[in-house]
Design an enzyme around this catalytic site. Structure first.
Site, short mmCIF file in Angstrom:
data_model
loop_
_atom_site.label_atom_id
_atom_site.label_comp_id
_atom_site.label_asym_id
_atom_site.label_seq_id
_atom_site.Cartn_x
_atom_site.Cartn_y
_atom_site.Cartn_z
N THR A 87 1.66 -21.11 -8.02
CA THR A 87 2.87 -20.50 -9.27
C THR A 87 2.92 -19.73 -8.15
OG1 THR A 87 2.83 -17.92 -9.59
CG2 THR A 87 0.85 -18.64 -9.10
N ASP A 88 4.45 -18.93 -8.08
CA ASP A 88 5.45 -18.00 -6.77
C ASP A 88 4.74 -16.25 -6.94
OD1 ASP A 88 6.01 -17.79 -9.78
OD2 ASP A 88 7.88 -16.33 -9.13
N THR B 36 -2.68 -19.48 -18.81
CA THR B 36 -1.03 -18.76 -17.67
C THR B 36 -0.50 -17.29 -18.08
OG1 THR B 36 0.33 -20.00 -19.24
CG2 THR B 36 0.23 -21.23 -17.15
N LEU C 74 -11.11 -27.03 -19.34
CA LEU C 74 -11.02 -26.65 -18.17
C LEU C 74 -11.85 -26.12 -17.41
CD1 LEU C 74 -7.00 -26.92 -16.27
CD2 LEU C 74 -8.82 -28.72 -16.44
N TYR D 251 -3.82 -13.16 -12.24
CA TYR D 251 -3.54 -15.01 -12.25
C TYR D 251 -2.96 -14.98 -11.31
CZ TYR D 251 0.32 -18.11 -13.73
OH TYR D 251 1.16 -19.60 -12.91
N LYS E 141 -4.73 -18.52 -8.75
CA LYS E 141 -4.15 -20.17 -8.86
C LYS E 141 -3.87 -20.37 -7.81
CE LYS E 141 -1.72 -21.39 -11.48
NZ LYS E 141 -1.42 -23.02 -11.73
N ALA F 143 -3.08 -24.38 -17.11
CA ALA F 143 -3.06 -23.48 -16.47
C ALA F 143 -3.29 -21.78 -17.43
CB ALA F 143 -2.88 -22.77 -15.25
N GLY G 56 1.23 -28.03 -23.02
CA GLY G 56 2.40 -26.87 -22.43
C GLY G 56 3.28 -27.39 -21.97
N GLN G 57 4.41 -26.26 -21.49
CA GLN G 57 6.03 -26.54 -21.41
C GLN G 57 6.59 -27.89 -20.26
OE1 GLN G 57 8.52 -22.61 -21.23
NE2 GLN G 57 7.09 -21.94 -19.91
N1 LIG Z 1 5.39 -21.08 -17.48
C1 LIG Z 1 5.44 -20.42 -16.22
O1 LIG Z 1 6.15 -18.85 -15.77
C2 LIG Z 1 5.30 -20.79 -14.76
C3 LIG Z 1 3.95 -21.23 -14.76
N2 LIG Z 1 3.64 -22.07 -13.57
C4 LIG Z 1 2.34 -23.14 -13.32
O2 LIG Z 1 2.89 -24.20 -13.77
C5 LIG Z 1 1.95 -25.14 -14.73
C6 LIG Z 1 2.88 -25.43 -16.12
O3 LIG Z 1 3.02 -24.23 -17.18
P1 LIG Z 1 3.55 -23.89 -18.20
O4 LIG Z 1 3.74 -25.83 -18.77
O5 LIG Z 1 4.62 -23.38 -17.97
O6 LIG Z 1 1.67 -23.33 -19.05
P2 LIG Z 1 1.60 -23.46 -20.87
O7 LIG Z 1 1.17 -22.21 -20.37
O8 LIG Z 1 3.12 -23.75 -21.50
O9 LIG Z 1 0.81 -24.74 -20.68
C7 LIG Z 1 -0.78 -24.76 -20.17
C8 LIG Z 1 -1.14 -25.64 -20.84
O10 LIG Z 1 -2.77 -25.70 -20.48
C9 LIG Z 1 -3.44 -25.66 -21.58
N3 LIG Z 1 -4.21 -24.51 -20.96
C10 LIG Z 1 -4.81 -23.60 -20.92
N4 LIG Z 1 -6.40 -23.59 -21.21
C11 LIG Z 1 -7.07 -24.39 -20.86
C12 LIG Z 1 -8.30 -24.56 -20.64
N5 LIG Z 1 -9.20 -24.21 -20.55
N6 LIG Z 1 -8.60 -26.19 -20.47
C13 LIG Z 1 -7.89 -26.63 -20.85
N7 LIG Z 1 -6.05 -26.81 -21.42
C14 LIG Z 1 -5.87 -25.62 -20.87
C15 LIG Z 1 -2.54 -24.94 -22.31
O11 LIG Z 1 -3.45 -25.23 -23.91
C16 LIG Z 1 -1.31 -25.70 -22.33
O12 LIG Z 1 -1.41 -27.01 -22.85
C17 LIG Z 1 0.64 -24.29 -14.18
O13 LIG Z 1 -0.04 -24.39 -13.77
C18 LIG Z 1 1.50 -22.82 -14.65
O14 LIG Z 1 0.66 -21.82 -13.25
C19 LIG Z 1 4.31 -21.69 -12.40
C20 LIG Z 1 5.03 -20.94 -11.86
C21 LIG Z 1 5.73 -19.83 -13.14
#
Ligand SMILES: NC(=O)C1=CN([C@@H]2O[C@H](COP(=O)(O)OP(=O)(O)OC[C@H]3O[C@@H](n4cnc5c(N)ncnc54)[C@H](O)[C@@H]3O)[C@@H](O)[C@H]2O)C=CC1
Length: 295
Positions: free
Chosen positions: A102-103, A63, A37, A126, A130, A61, A10-11
């Protein structure tokens, strides 16, 4: 400090993996298949125990905001029950947890930036999943900082900044929504802040450091303003750029309804932790520089 982060690719996880060694921390990223998860609580607990954390960062998550409308069961399994299982595991191991939220827990009707005490009201699956995650996390563990962030971009994974640069390779003009406002946030800045927060959580038991905190880049933007800045920064480096055609949300229908204002007030984080994320313009320029120069 040995930091274990969920979601290897993830990012936020990728940004933590890059930064942690530079600032003297050990980082273990665990993703699927070791950590699923949507799977059994016991399997999640065992995977986290094997990683021997001093602190856990829950960044994995589901996402895909639009796809979640068609897959609510999966979104809730991962973002609600999965998040709760990670928190329960942290509690059993006796280590602090930094959980990302998240927002999109807000409905967007407030005219000012949201504070942590504002009533929630997610507009889609979503956001609802969350929000339930936040509740299950708090029920499972007291040693927790829940960080609500927003509009995340980075040099890694799928995000708006990368999409804009990609689109500009083949088009002169791109239509972008101009009536949704939020706080663009670099995952590189999130990573730096998360490590500072995790350090303080491992050192101090202060209740002031626990609970829900808003944590976004400083400054606000519409998606169109963000796109403008991406293209200006890219053009200055000889990278791809396009004209931004401003459109209302009504002209860009999506399965999930998004809040028109999801700006977050981050004062509480700054008061408790002394952590403030940089201005988004500067952070977007840095990510664009990395993306353009790596092409
Ligand atoms: N991307 C965005 O714009 C925003 C993200 N967030 C929150 O920030 C956090 C980090 O977001 P990002 O790094 O951007 O997300 P991302 O989408 O880049 O990475 C999410 C990671 O979760 C993993 N994942 C998904 N389903 C899974 C499962 N069933 N079991 C195990 N791993 C799983 C994916 O493989 C990925 O590595 C998350 O909790 C997200 O909800 C909050 C607000 C905005």
């Amino acid at each position: 400090m040995r930091v274990v982060v969920t979601g290897a690719k993830g990012q936020v996880a990728a940004s933590l993996a890059e930064l942690a060694p530079e600032v003297g921390h050990e980082l273990v990223a665990i993703g699927r298949p070791e950590l699923e998860l949507g799977g059994e609580r016991l399997a999640i607990a065992l995977a986290l125990e094997r990683a021997r954390p001093d602190v856990i960062v829950s960044a994995a998550a589901y996402t895909a905001v639009d796809r979640a409308e068609a897959e609510p069961d999966l979104a809730f399994a991962v973002n609600a029950r999965g998040a709760g299982s990670v928190a329960a595991a942290a509690a059993a191991l006796g280590v602090p947890l930094v959980h990302l939220s998240t927002d999109y827990v807000f409905d967007g009707r407030k005219l000012e930036p949201y504070v942590e005490e504002d009533p929630v009201g997610p507009t889609g699956v979503y956001g609802r999943s969350k929000l339930e995650g936040e509740e299950l996390v708090r029920a499972a563990h007291h040693d927790v900082a829940i960080l609500r962030t927003a509009w995340v971009y980075s040099p890694f994974g799928a995000n708006f900044v990368r999409t804009m640069l990609k689109v500009a390779e083949s088009r002169d003009q791109v239509s972008v929504v101009a009536d949704q406002y939020g706080n663009p946030t670099s995952a590189l800045d999130i990573a730096r802040a998360v490590l500072a927060i995790a350090e303080q959580l491992t050192r101090s038991k202060s209740p002031q450091l626990r609970g829900i905190f808003h944590m976004t880049g400083s400054g606000e933007a519409s998606w169109a303003e963000l796109a403008d800045h991406v293209f200006a920064a890219s053009a200055a480096l000889g990278g791809p750029s396009a004209r931004v055609h401003r459109i209302p949300t009504a002209d860009y229908p999506t399965p999930a309804r998004r809040p028109s204002n999801s700006r977050l007030n981050c004062q509480r984080l700054s008061t408790a932790y002394g952590v403030t994320l940089p201005d988004w313009h500067q952070s977007v320029s840095e990510v664009v520089r990395r993306l353009v120069q790596s092409n």
